[in-house]
Motif scaffolding. Structure first.
Motif, PDB file in Angstrom:
ATOM      1  N   LYS A  79       0.976  -1.181  -0.230  1.00 51.61           N
ATOM      2  CA  LYS A  79       0.047   0.100  -0.035  1.00 51.61           C
ATOM      3  C   LYS A  79       0.982   1.249   0.141  1.00 51.61           C
ATOM      4  CE  LYS A  79      -4.032   1.910   2.110  1.00 51.61           C
ATOM      5  NZ  LYS A  79      -5.220   1.918   3.173  1.00 51.61           N
ATOM      6  N   ILE A  80       1.789   1.290   0.797  1.00 50.17           N
ATOM      7  CA  ILE A  80       2.612   2.531   0.916  1.00 50.17           C
ATOM      8  C   ILE A  80       3.501   2.750  -0.426  1.00 50.17           C
ATOM      9  CG2 ILE A  80       5.063   3.367   1.790  1.00 50.17           C
ATOM     10  CD1 ILE A  80       3.896   2.326   4.607  1.00 50.17           C
ATOM     11  N   ASN A  81       4.033   1.754  -1.001  1.00 50.44           N
ATOM     12  CA  ASN A  81       4.758   1.598  -2.513  1.00 50.44           C
ATOM     13  C   ASN A  81       3.855   2.177  -3.580  1.00 50.44           C
ATOM     14  OD1 ASN A  81       7.414   1.579  -1.878  1.00 50.44           O
ATOM     15  ND2 ASN A  81       7.444  -0.911  -1.834  1.00 50.44           N
ATOM     16  N   LYS A  82       2.509   1.907  -3.311  1.00 42.73           N
ATOM     17  CA  LYS A  82       1.389   2.181  -4.458  1.00 42.73           C
ATOM     18  C   LYS A  82       1.437   3.740  -4.621  1.00 42.73           C
ATOM     19  CE  LYS A  82      -3.204   1.914  -5.493  1.00 42.73           C
ATOM     20  NZ  LYS A  82      -4.552   1.320  -4.695  1.00 42.73           N
ATOM     21  N   HIS A  83       2.011   4.305  -3.343  1.00 43.89           N
ATOM     22  CA  HIS A  83       1.849   5.927  -3.696  1.00 43.89           C
ATOM     23  C   HIS A  83       3.212   6.575  -3.756  1.00 43.89           C
ATOM     24  CE1 HIS A  83      -2.570   5.455  -2.356  1.00 43.89           C
ATOM     25  NE2 HIS A  83      -2.192   4.776  -1.615  1.00 43.89           N
ATOM     26  N   LEU A  84       4.116   5.690  -4.150  1.00 47.29           N
ATOM     27  CA  LEU A  84       5.455   6.469  -4.003  1.00 47.29           C
ATOM     28  C   LEU A  84       5.918   6.365  -5.499  1.00 47.29           C
ATOM     29  CD1 LEU A  84       7.152   5.236  -0.837  1.00 47.29           C
ATOM     30  CD2 LEU A  84       6.141   7.415  -1.082  1.00 47.29           C
ATOM     31  N   ILE A  85       6.729   7.277  -6.029  1.00 52.21           N
ATOM     32  CA  ILE A  85       7.162   7.359  -7.345  1.00 52.21           C
ATOM     33  C   ILE A  85       8.309   6.391  -7.340  1.00 52.21           C
ATOM     34  CG2 ILE A  85       8.521   8.778  -8.944  1.00 52.21           C
ATOM     35  CD1 ILE A  85       6.705  11.315  -7.808  1.00 52.21           C
ATOM     36  N   SER A  86       9.329   6.582  -6.448  1.00 52.50           N
ATOM     37  CA  SER A  86      10.403   5.681  -6.205  1.00 52.50           C
ATOM     38  C   SER A  86      10.125   4.712  -4.882  1.00 52.50           C
ATOM     39  CB  SER A  86      11.773   6.483  -5.845  1.00 52.50           C
ATOM     40  OG  SER A  86      12.881   5.721  -5.714  1.00 52.50           O
ATOM     41  N   GLN A  87      10.014   3.531  -5.219  1.00 53.57           N
ATOM     42  CA  GLN A  87       9.590   2.507  -4.355  1.00 53.57           C
ATOM     43  C   GLN A  87      10.657   2.045  -3.262  1.00 53.57           C
ATOM     44  OE1 GLN A  87       7.195  -0.715  -6.387  1.00 53.57           O
ATOM     45  NE2 GLN A  87       5.526   0.470  -6.441  1.00 53.57           N
ATOM     46  N   LEU A  88       9.946   1.914  -2.161  1.00 52.17           N
ATOM     47  CA  LEU A  88      10.960   1.322  -1.030  1.00 52.17           C
ATOM     48  C   LEU A  88      11.351  -0.169  -1.111  1.00 52.17           C
ATOM     49  CD1 LEU A  88       8.903   2.489   1.905  1.00 52.17           C
ATOM     50  CD2 LEU A  88      10.819   3.705   1.252  1.00 52.17           C
ATOM     51  N   SER A  89      12.466  -0.433  -0.986  1.00 51.97           N
ATOM     52  CA  SER A  89      12.920  -1.779  -1.012  1.00 51.97           C
ATOM     53  C   SER A  89      12.323  -2.421   0.159  1.00 51.97           C
ATOM     54  CB  SER A  89      14.542  -1.941  -1.005  1.00 51.97           C
ATOM     55  OG  SER A  89      14.882  -1.562   0.142  1.00 51.97           O
ATOM     56  N   GLU A  90      12.454  -3.848   0.135  1.00 50.74           N
ATOM     57  CA  GLU A  90      11.971  -4.529   1.386  1.00 50.74           C
ATOM     58  C   GLU A  90      12.915  -4.238   2.447  1.00 50.74           C
ATOM     59  OE1 GLU A  90      11.817  -8.637   0.711  1.00 50.74           O
ATOM     60  OE2 GLU A  90      10.309  -8.458  -0.977  1.00 50.74           O
ATOM     61  N   ARG A  91      14.280  -4.303   2.668  1.00 48.43           N
ATOM     62  CA  ARG A  91      15.094  -3.711   3.595  1.00 48.43           C
ATOM     63  C   ARG A  91      14.652  -2.114   4.190  1.00 48.43           C
ATOM     64  NH1 ARG A  91      17.413  -6.716   7.195  1.00 48.43           N
ATOM     65  NH2 ARG A  91      19.081  -7.715   6.088  1.00 48.43           N
ATOM     66  N   GLU A  92      14.511  -1.459   3.424  1.00 45.79           N
ATOM     67  CA  GLU A  92      13.876  -0.059   3.782  1.00 45.79           C
ATOM     68  C   GLU A  92      12.841  -0.100   4.532  1.00 45.79           C
ATOM     69  OE1 GLU A  92      16.406   2.030  -0.073  1.00 45.79           O
ATOM     70  OE2 GLU A  92      14.381   1.878   0.126  1.00 45.79           O
ATOM     71  N   PHE A  93      11.807  -0.876   3.979  1.00 44.14           N
ATOM     72  CA  PHE A  93      10.617  -0.932   4.528  1.00 44.14           C
ATOM     73  C   PHE A  93      10.724  -1.375   5.977  1.00 44.14           C
ATOM     74  CE2 PHE A  93       6.692  -3.229   5.492  1.00 44.14           C
ATOM     75  CZ  PHE A  93       5.810  -2.552   5.463  1.00 44.14           C
ATOM     76  N   GLU A  94      11.333  -2.661   6.029  1.00 42.83           N
ATOM     77  CA  GLU A  94      11.676  -3.255   7.398  1.00 42.83           C
ATOM     78  C   GLU A  94      12.342  -2.222   8.296  1.00 42.83           C
ATOM     79  OE1 GLU A  94      13.989  -7.273   9.162  1.00 42.83           O
ATOM     80  OE2 GLU A  94      14.862  -6.252   7.353  1.00 42.83           O
ATOM     81  N   VAL A  95      13.130  -1.164   7.860  1.00 46.91           N
ATOM     82  CA  VAL A  95      13.992  -0.385   8.931  1.00 46.91           C
ATOM     83  C   VAL A  95      12.797   0.683   9.222  1.00 46.91           C
ATOM     84  CG1 VAL A  95      15.620   1.365   8.977  1.00 46.91           C
ATOM     85  CG2 VAL A  95      16.331  -0.593   7.966  1.00 46.91           C
ATOM     86  N   LEU A  96      11.851   1.129   8.300  1.00 43.80           N
ATOM     87  CA  LEU A  96      10.807   2.224   8.450  1.00 43.80           C
ATOM     88  C   LEU A  96       9.861   1.388   9.487  1.00 43.80           C
ATOM     89  CD1 LEU A  96      10.210   3.777   5.271  1.00 43.80           C
ATOM     90  CD2 LEU A  96      11.121   4.702   6.988  1.00 43.80           C
ATOM     91  N   GLN A  97       9.373   0.154   9.299  1.00 41.48           N
ATOM     92  CA  GLN A  97       8.643  -0.311  10.444  1.00 41.48           C
ATOM     93  C   GLN A  97       9.286  -0.232  11.837  1.00 41.48           C
ATOM     94  OE1 GLN A  97       8.393  -4.480   8.556  1.00 41.48           O
ATOM     95  NE2 GLN A  97       6.258  -4.302   8.691  1.00 41.48           N
ATOM     96  N   PHE A  98      10.621  -0.533  12.030  1.00 44.34           N
ATOM     97  CA  PHE A  98      11.233  -0.360  13.535  1.00 44.34           C
ATOM     98  C   PHE A  98      11.046   1.113  13.847  1.00 44.34           C
ATOM     99  CE2 PHE A  98      13.470  -4.345  12.302  1.00 44.34           C
ATOM    100  CZ  PHE A  98      12.781  -5.247  13.405  1.00 44.34           C
ATOM    101  N   ILE A  99      11.267   1.932  12.969  1.00 52.14           N
ATOM    102  CA  ILE A  99      11.265   3.154  13.304  1.00 52.14           C
ATOM    103  C   ILE A  99       9.744   3.841  13.628  1.00 52.14           C
ATOM    104  CG2 ILE A  99      11.331   5.668  12.240  1.00 52.14           C
ATOM    105  CD1 ILE A  99      13.398   5.094  10.654  1.00 52.14           C
TER     106      ILE A  99
END
Length: 210
Positions: A141-161
Motif C-alpha cells: 500500500k505504501i509503495n503504491k503511492h510512491l514514485i520511487s519505491q521502497l526496498s524490502e529492507r528499507e521498509f523493514e527499517v521504517l517499520q522499526f522506526i
C-alpha cells in the motif's frame, strides 16, 4: 534535502553547562541534538523552524513562561514526545506537570544511563499511539503511492522506526551495522520526501490512510 537518521532532540535548559553536558550524552548515544534553547521564546522558534523528534526540557526556564507552558504549546501544535528534566519535585509543580502528560519526569541530579533509558522508553511509548491508529504497515500500500519505491529492507527499517526503535536497537535486531541502518534510513526518507523521524512517521500514517 538533508536527512537526519538519528532521533533529533531539542534541549531546553537555561543552564548552559548542563545543556552542553546533556548534548554530549545524547550525541554520543544514538541521538542527535537538533538545537539548544535557553528560554521559552527560543524553544518555540526551534520548534517552528527546526522541529525535533522529541524535546527534553527543564521546568524553570528563568522567564515569564516555564517548561510547563512550553509543554502546552507542544501538545497543541506538535505530535512529539517531551520529557521534563528538573530539580523541582514539590506537589504544586508535579500537579501542574501531570496536566500536560509528559513522557517522563527526570529529577536532577541525573545519571547518563537513567537519562538515556528514559529517552528510549519515552520514544517507544509515544510510538504506540501511532500503532493504535495503524497496527500494521503495508509494504504494498505504501509503495503504491510512491514514485520511487521502497526496498524490502528499507521498509523493514521504517517499520522499526514506526515502533519507536533507535538505530542501535534496529541494528541489533536485524544484525547489520549502524552505518548500514543510517544508509537505509536516508534512502527511505528521500523516497518518502521527508527529513526527520517525526515527518517519516506522519508520512507513513498519511499513506496508510489513503
Amino acid at each position: 534535502m538533508t536527512t537526519a537518521p538519528e532521533v533529533r532532540v531539542l534541549i531546553v535548559e537555561d543552564e548552559p553547562v548542563i545543556a552542553e553536558n546533556i548534548a554530549v550524552y545524547l550525541n554520543n548515544n544514538d541521538f542527535m541534538v537538533s538545537g539548544i534553547a535557553y528560554d521559552n521564546e527560543e524553544a518555540r522558534r526551534q520548534l517552528i523552524h527546526n522541529t525535533p523528534d522529541a524535546v527534553l526540557m527543564d521546568i524553570n526556564l528563568d522567564s515569564e513562561e516555564d517548561g510547563i507552558d512550553l509543554a502546552r504549546f507542544i501538545n497543541k501544535n506538535y505530535k512529539i514526545p517531551f520529557l521534563f528534566l528538573t530539580s523541582y519535585a514539590d506537589k504544586e509543580t508535579l500537579d501542574r506537570a501531570k496536566e500536560v502528560e509528559p513522557s517522563a519526569y527526570i529529577l536532577k541530579p541525573f545519571c547518563e544511563k537513567a537519562l538515556l533509558a528514559s529517552m528510549e522508553i519515552a520514544i517507544s511509548n509515544f510510538a504506540r499511539r501511532n500503532i493504535q491508529q495503524v497496527p500494521v504497515l503495508s509494504f504494498t500500500k505504501i509503495n503504491k503511492h510512491l514514485i520511487s519505491q521502497l526496498s524490502e529492507r528499507e521498509f523493514e527499517v521504517l517499520q522499526f522506526i514506526f515502533e519507536g526503535r533507535t538505530n542501535q536497537q534496529i541494528a541489533e535486531k536485524i544484525f547489520i551495522s549502524i552505518n548500514t541502518i543510517k544508509k537505509h534510513i536516508n534512502n527511505a526518507y528521500l523516497k518518502l520526501d521527508v527529513s526527520t523521524r517525526t515527518r517519516a512517521i506522519s508520512r507513513l500514517l498519511e499513506l496508510m490512510m489513503k
